[in-house]
Design an enzyme around this catalytic site. Sequence first.
Site, PDB file in Angstrom:
ATOM      1  N   GLY A 134       7.707  -1.385  -1.338  1.00 17.66           N
ATOM      2  CA  GLY A 134       6.627  -0.400  -1.232  1.00 17.66           C
ATOM      3  C   GLY A 134       5.511  -0.671  -2.220  1.00 17.66           C
TER       4      GLY A 134
ATOM      5  CB  CYS B 211       2.723  -3.861   3.283  1.00 17.29           C
ATOM      6  SG  CYS B 211       4.274  -3.474   2.470  1.00 17.29           S
TER       7      CYS B 211
END
Lengths: 254, 305
Positions: free
Chosen positions: B71, B128
Amino acid sequence: MNTIQLTIQAVTPGPDPSIVDLALAPAPWKPKPGQFVMLRPANFGQELTWGRPFSIYRCDEAGLRVVFQVIGRGTERLAALRPGDAVTVWGPLGRGFQTKPETPTLFLAGGIGLAAFGLFAEEPFRLPHAQLLFGHRLPLTAYPIYHEMAQRIPCEAMRQTSSADIEAFSEELSRRIKALGPEGLVLCCGPTPMLRAVARLCLEHGVPGQVSLENRMGCGVGVCLGCVATTASGERVQTCVHGPVFDVRALTWD
Amino acid sequence: MDTTVHLPGLTLKNPIIPASGTFGYGLEFARYGDLRRLGAICVKGLSLKPREGNPMPRIAETPCGMLNSIGLQNVGVDVFLQKKLPFLPPEVPIIANLYAQSPEEFAELAGILGAKERIAALEVNVSCPNVRLGGVQFGQDPEALHTVTRAVVAAAQGKPVIVKLSPNVTDITAMARAAEAAGATMLSLINTLTGMAVDIRTRAPRLATGTGGLSGPAIKPVALRMVHAVCRAVSIPVIGMGGIVSAEDVLEFILVGASAVQVGTASFMRPDRVFSLVDEVQALAEDLGISAWEEFRGTLKETPR
Ligand SMILES: Cc1cc2nc3c(=O)[nH]c(=O)nc-3n(C[C@H](O)[C@H](O)[C@H](O)COP(=O)(O)OP(=O)(O)OC[C@H]3O[C@@H](n4cnc5c(N)ncnc54)[C@H](O)[C@@H]3O)c2cc1C
Ligand SMILES: Cc1cc2nc3c(=O)[nH]c(=O)nc-3n(C[C@H](O)[C@H](O)[C@H](O)COP(=O)(O)O)c2cc1C
Ligand code: FES
């Protein structure tokens, strides 16, 4: 540099074959107690991605030794190695225990966490006022290194096979930590519930304490960010470089 | 052979670049090899403000690879510029990998980084899988990708802009064309493939976020297919990655059309891997009688023989 190829000298399963003593060729390092190495043997192939972290039990002219418990696919493959096999090793990694010779020091080891204290049985790391308390589930004979260490460090062991034993062990931990007091130092390596209990006791009784975390590790060098621990100030830090040993006050324990 | 790779606005000594998120800020590897020998260094994804990332556990080992749901934990662009960048050796080009949650933020970040002399190029992470905003990722929608790319290119102070593509799409060539049309200088691919691992004993996912990004040798065939397809779809240079662990792997990506490569998860297999690859790639290319990359790049025959 710091990634080296070492050959296996001996793979010695203990009386309980799940505890294995791995002797590798000498490494040109001067590690401190609590530091670790990453091992990745050739037999991991491409199937196993990461190296595996292990405490440095011994590192001298005789060789590099780690002692491990077989718990999964990586440790199974390490246990299947034969003399002459190649292992990629990087280290010595992390920050170890911070000790002072004059401080009364209590080593608390749980299970295979015992291996983290190995270097304290060697010069220049022997501490004149140290004692070790070892909590274990397998019979004591399963840990040949306990007997090796007991020749150099005053050691006591308590086995836990029932919940009553576990209760007795935590009472003993509490009693010892309280008795040690703020002038002493507690160092702990073992399963997470034990680390937690010891950290709480140290904080409660104002006794300085350091614990060695065994977080899962991907790289061992601070970059995958898979091993982070949360500090008391809420920051996430890599266990492999900022630890594995932390002052109990530096972390959050909820 | 001369291993130099000439890219628009960016010259690499050799085609080996450690991939973002697997090489920290570069400094971590100074004790494992000579950073100056690398083609370039692509640093961990940077955001305007520091980010603490996702909850633990956020890595899981899977056959021939791993899942991550970090993350984008990072120190933030300010700390990077003050405490990391000045300590990287001047001989190696630094590629900043950018992460933001809106085109405006991307532009701001690109402006800050593009203005720094020591930053050789910007790589835009639109892919991502571990961070989402408003449902769609920029990397999954050609229009959104176009918007972000334009914003970064306009703010980049003339620095080359590499758009890093996500493989988690139906047609990656559509994304590649969108980025090219928006002015991207180069493309890089692939980022991680969304995946999952579960534990039948605890009946829980192995990552706290449930899913994560798959990387490592397991994804190489998918990566190779996508790099091959994208190289034929666009005329800007492509940096290939996904599962590269050996010199053979590097040459495979160049054969299907990549100009350079990034190496990620292989650095977790041993921290000196990118450094040894530099020598191994040169030796293998010479063995194959290659004297310049142009002779070999994109020369894949279209039928097996
Ligand atoms: C700094 C450090 C020092 C260590 N020193 C030693 C040592 O001296 N001796 C020793 O025996 N072990 C030590 N360990 C633990 C050892 O690294 C793991 O047991 C080993 O990596 C397991 O590998 P595996 O492939 O066999 O298990 P895997 O197949 O990866 O896992 C088997 C099972 O254990 C779980 N598991 C694996 N690793 C961890 C973890 N770190 N935390 C929680 N669960 C986990 C998995 O989820 C799975 O259920 C140390 C760990 C660290 C971080
Ligand atoms: C732990 C980890 C962290 C990553 N972080 C980033 C990142 O911050 N930004 C980014 O663009 N890609 C990131 N990636 C993706 C890699 O750069 C690369 O695209 C991907 O891992 C595929 O290459 P590989 O198989 O060689 O690892 C990360 C990958 C891993 C494994
Ligand atoms: S194990 Fe990768 S950051 Fe600690």
